[in-house]
Design an enzyme around this catalytic site. Structure first.
Site, PDB file in Angstrom:
ATOM      1  CB  SER A 268      -1.101  -0.168   1.358  1.00 28.96           C
ATOM      2  OG  SER A 268       0.304   0.580   1.986  1.00 28.96           O
ATOM      3  CG  ASP A 269       1.247   5.341  -1.413  1.00 31.14           C
ATOM      4  OD1 ASP A 269       0.524   6.744  -1.843  1.00 31.14           O
ATOM      5  OD2 ASP A 269       2.079   5.874  -0.081  1.00 31.14           O
ATOM      6  CD1 TRP A 270       5.652   5.638   5.035  1.00 29.98           C
ATOM      7  CD2 TRP A 270       4.884   3.987   3.350  1.00 29.98           C
ATOM      8  NE1 TRP A 270       6.537   4.549   4.241  1.00 29.98           N
ATOM      9  CE2 TRP A 270       6.297   4.150   3.420  1.00 29.98           C
ATOM     10  CE3 TRP A 270       4.529   3.588   2.038  1.00 29.98           C
ATOM     11  CZ2 TRP A 270       7.018   2.635   3.313  1.00 29.98           C
ATOM     12  CZ3 TRP A 270       5.358   2.696   1.322  1.00 29.98           C
ATOM     13  CH2 TRP A 270       6.802   2.480   1.858  1.00 29.98           C
ATOM     14  N   GLY A 271       0.026   4.735   4.540  1.00 35.53           N
ATOM     15  CA  GLY A 271      -1.501   4.799   5.156  1.00 35.53           C
ATOM     16  C   GLY A 271      -2.390   4.617   4.367  1.00 35.53           C
ATOM     17  N   GLY A 272      -2.157   3.965   3.452  1.00 34.99           N
ATOM     18  CA  GLY A 272      -3.086   4.108   2.012  1.00 34.99           C
ATOM     19  C   GLY A 272      -4.028   2.487   2.609  1.00 34.99           C
TER      20      GLY A 272
END
Ligand code: GLC
Length: 754
Positions: A268-272
């Site tokens: 995932s993207d960071w915090g996605g």
């Protein structure tokens, strides 16, 4: 007695964790069967969750300044691996407490400049150099390339991306991935998928047709993934058609793995993403950067059965396959001292080929380096090497244009130089106070464009020519404001107006240099400039690159990777992009609460309608608005001229061999770019007037030299996605192959019956 019974009962219940198998490339299944549920979950949830699990103790970042890690499990011989940004160069802390060494990384040109070279061999060389720094600084996966389509010029991260066209974008990304991974380190092509605005990026719902997804927003990723097999892919923050990109099983499993054969891991993207189980179930294997709550949520979802052990194990297996490829697992000992000098030369070569000459009248350029130059524009003295946010790089230096011109041998007009020396010192203090330590996310406060009239008037007498640099810097987390970023400011327009008036009155030439990360409006001022050089953000060697092109030491060969429209409102996505909101504070990127489902309350913030469908960029202008173009996609001038002849289109195995003979008819050596577009019959499906299906850049041709450029067009690249049957369809009929210099060029044509 009783206590000893209880004690032995308790001991029997807690599995005494045996030494267990030690991870090897060929025993992954065995290791998985030896892993506890907790160990499986902590492997998938990034390093920030390590504290939640006492079996590791290696929650530190691995490499200071890295973006994140994949947790290791020492008991099973699973090492922690390190993930670090970004697309224009490795981003790690340049200095470390108590360590006299430094860890600077080469600041390569931005992605948009690399695609402007149209030279995938050169891009691969940039990747090789960048990947070497990943390896030698002890990082395992670099979080790049960024490859989202330039849907609208106001997107704050366009500098990290390549093009409005999926073929140029996909081929450039593939070259970058191949180059980086040739060092035995990984990449993470991002942000998958349809992430084309920064405003409300964690919760914006992109409403895109299946055909536009297939032919445009997935297509460039498909080309790169099939061609270069990135070790990992990073999903995007946003929703697409109501589903989080990180939780979309149809795309992440059925299409990505089922159709495209992707065998790597997805993060995932960071915090996605939102639902930990939903992400893993979809095929988004890693939840970065991890947190205790994500770890606990994932663990709970397996325990309550909402996430099957099979889905969990699939992701664990893909992550272990990633780990066994990593330098860390292979026991590579990084030198911590890559050859930054050699890499600076690669950076220079790439930048030299990505700068685009947009205008050059009355041979304003090249200007001999024996001349005296009046150098205007605050950016000339504060050259922008790249964009802000995770795509930034801690470079060892940046050569600004003043330094570059001096290196090339130019003399600088003393009056202008004296003014800027004093003025820039004052402005630097003012901006420092506003920017504070690290304006990471928001665009920096920059010096205001001011020059006293007499400085301009005097230099029009004493100097031979004028250069004016216009700069723009922006980046992740915020889109650009139409009024304050896309348009030139009053001061900038006045500067161009005054300098051109004063110098033209003396019969002297004016060149405008655009040191920008994304397009600015040009129509309103371009007739005042004799020459316009678009140098994007060309990395740490920027000033030297631009000076060598201004002097003619290097002949520019860059070509536009996007359309320069006559005005913003002619952009096909102008009606469906957050134009007025972009001036809100950067937290607008996190503007709407992420509740796991989109709300369609505010247009362009909560949801964005991709109503233009496949008609993005030149696909729109060539078909519906030929007059809406100032400079077409693929456009770029040279100091020499080329004649094309002898177009051939010959059927070959699986496609067509297209060839064109290019002759340098000018006086200096140069490189040309052959673009092959195809006009398809649009009987059963509407089609753009033309679509880029192949391209190639000639080697450096000496005056009079001829070269036959050969370009292979794969058969399946002519197909369109027919939503009615959910299939790729190449309808029968007459196809016109067009070898052209740009999207508006009639070019040489050959009809082919299919
Ligand atoms: C960011 C970016 C992504 C980057 C990641 C790690 O939010 O969207 O491109 O790689 O976080 O820094």
């Amino acid at each position: 007695m009783l206590t000893s019974i209880i004690l032995s009962a308790v001991l029997a219940a807690t599995p005494v964790l045996s030494e267990g198998p030690v991870l090897r490339e060929d025993n992954i299944k065995e290791v998985i069967s030896a892993m506890t549920l907790e160990e499986k979950c902590i492997l998938l949830v990034g390093g920030n969750a390590a504290k939640a699990f006492d079996g590791i103790g290696n929650s530190e970042k691995g490499v200071p300044g890295a973006a994140g890690t994949v947790n290791g499990i020492p008991r099973l011989g699973i090492p922690q691996i390190v993930l670090a940004d970004g697309p224009a160069g490795l981003r790690i802390s340049p200095e470390r407490e108590g360590d006299e060494r430094t860890f600077y990384c080469t600041g390569f040109p931005i992605a948009t400049l690399l695609s402007s070279t149209w030279n995938t061999d050169l891009v691969e060389k940039v990747g090789q150099a960048m990947g070497n720094e990943v390896l030698e600084y002890g990082v395992d996966v670099i979080l790049g390339p960024g490859a989202n389509i330039h849907r609208n010029p106001l997107c704050g991260r366009n500098f990290e991306y390549y093009s409005e066209d999926p073929l140029l974008s996909g081929e450039t990304a593939a070259a970058m991935i191949k180059g980086i991974q040739s060092n035995g380190v990984g990449t993470s092509i991002k942000h998958f998928f349809a992430n084309n605005q920064e405003l409300n990026r964690l919760a914006n719902d992109a409403i895109v047709s299946e055909r536009a997804l297939r032919e445009i927003y997935l297509k460039n990723f498909e080309i790169a993934i099939r061609k270069a097999a990135p070790w990992t892919i990073m999903t995007s923050y946003n929703y697409v058609n109501g589903i989080h990109a990180a939780e979309n099983r149809r795309v992440l499993t059925d299409i990505l793995r089922g159709e495209w054969g992707f065998e790597g891991a997805v993060m995932s993207d960071w915090g996605g993403g939102y639902h930990a189980d939903g992400m893993v179930r979809a095929g988004n294997d890693m939840i970065q950067p991890g947190s205790e709550s994500r770890y606990k949520a994932l663990l709970a979802s397996v325990k309550d059965g909402s996430l099957s052990m099979e889905d969990l194990d699939n992701s664990v297996e893909r992550v272990l396959k990633l780990i066994v490829k990593s330098p860390k697992f292979r026991g590579y000992v990084p030198s911590e001292a890559p050859d930054l000098k050699a890499h600076a030369a690669v950076c220079r070569d790439a930048a030299d080929e990505g700068v685009i000459l947009l205008k050059n009248e009355m041979a304003a350029l090249p200007l001999g380096a024996d001349k005296k130059v009046a150098l205007f524009g605050v950016t000339s003295y504060d050259f922008i090497a790249g964009g802000t946010g995770s795509g930034d790089v801690h470079r060892p230096y940046v050569v600004d244009l003043k330094e570059g011109l001096a290196n090339a041998g130019y003399a600088l007009d003393e009056g202008v130089d004296a003014f800027y020396a004093e003025y820039m010192a004052q402005e630097e203090e003012r901006c420092k106070r506003i920017n504070g330590s690290s304006p990471w996310f928001i665009d920096r406060e920059r010096a205001i464009e001011v020059v006293p009239v007499e400085v301009i008037e005097n230099s029009a007498v004493s100097a031979d020519a004028a250069f004016i640099t216009i700069g723009r810097v922006f980046g992740e987390g915020k889109d650009r404001d139409y009024y304050h970023s896309y348009l030139l400011s009053e001061n900038e327009l006045e500067l161009i107006e005054r300098v051109s008036k004063a110098f033209h009155a003396k019969g002297k030439k004016v060149t405008v240099i655009l040191n920008i990360g994304g397009l600015v409006e040009m129509t309103s001022w371009i007739d005042k400039a004799d020459a316009v050089l678009l140098c994007w953000q060309s990395g740490e060697e920027g000033g030297n690159t631009v000076a060598s092109i201004l002097s003619g030491e290097v002949n520019p060969s860059g070509h536009l990777p996007m359309t320069v429209s006559l005005s913003y409102d002619r952009e096909p996505s102008a009606a469906n992009f957050p134009k007025i909101f972009a001036d809100k504070p950067f937290n607008y990127s996190f503007y709407r609460q992420v509740k796991g489902h989109p709300h369609h309350t505010v247009k362009d913030i909560d949801y964005t309608l991709y109503d233009e469908g496949i008609y993005v960029g030149y696909r729109h202008f060539c078909t519906f608005d030929k007059k809406g173009v100032l400079f077409p996609f693929g456009y770029g001038l040279s100091y020499t001229s080329f004649l094309w002849k002898g177009l051939k289109v010959e059927k070959a195995e699986g496609g067509w061999n297209v060839s064109v003979t290019v002759r340098n008819t000018g006086k200096v050596s140069g490189k040309d770019v052959v673009q092959v577009y195809v006009h398809a019959p649009g009987k059963t499906l509407d089609k753009p007037e033309r679509e880029l299906r192949g391209f190639g850049k000639t080697p450096l041709l000496a005056p009079g030299e001829e070269y036959t450029q050969e370009i292979f067009i794969p058969e399946n690249s002519l197909a369109s996605f027919d939503e009615r049957v959910s299939e790729w369809v190449t309808e029968p009929g007459r196809y016109t192959f067009i070898a052209a210099r740009n999207a508006s060029d009639r070019g040489l044509k050959k009809k082919v019956k299919i």
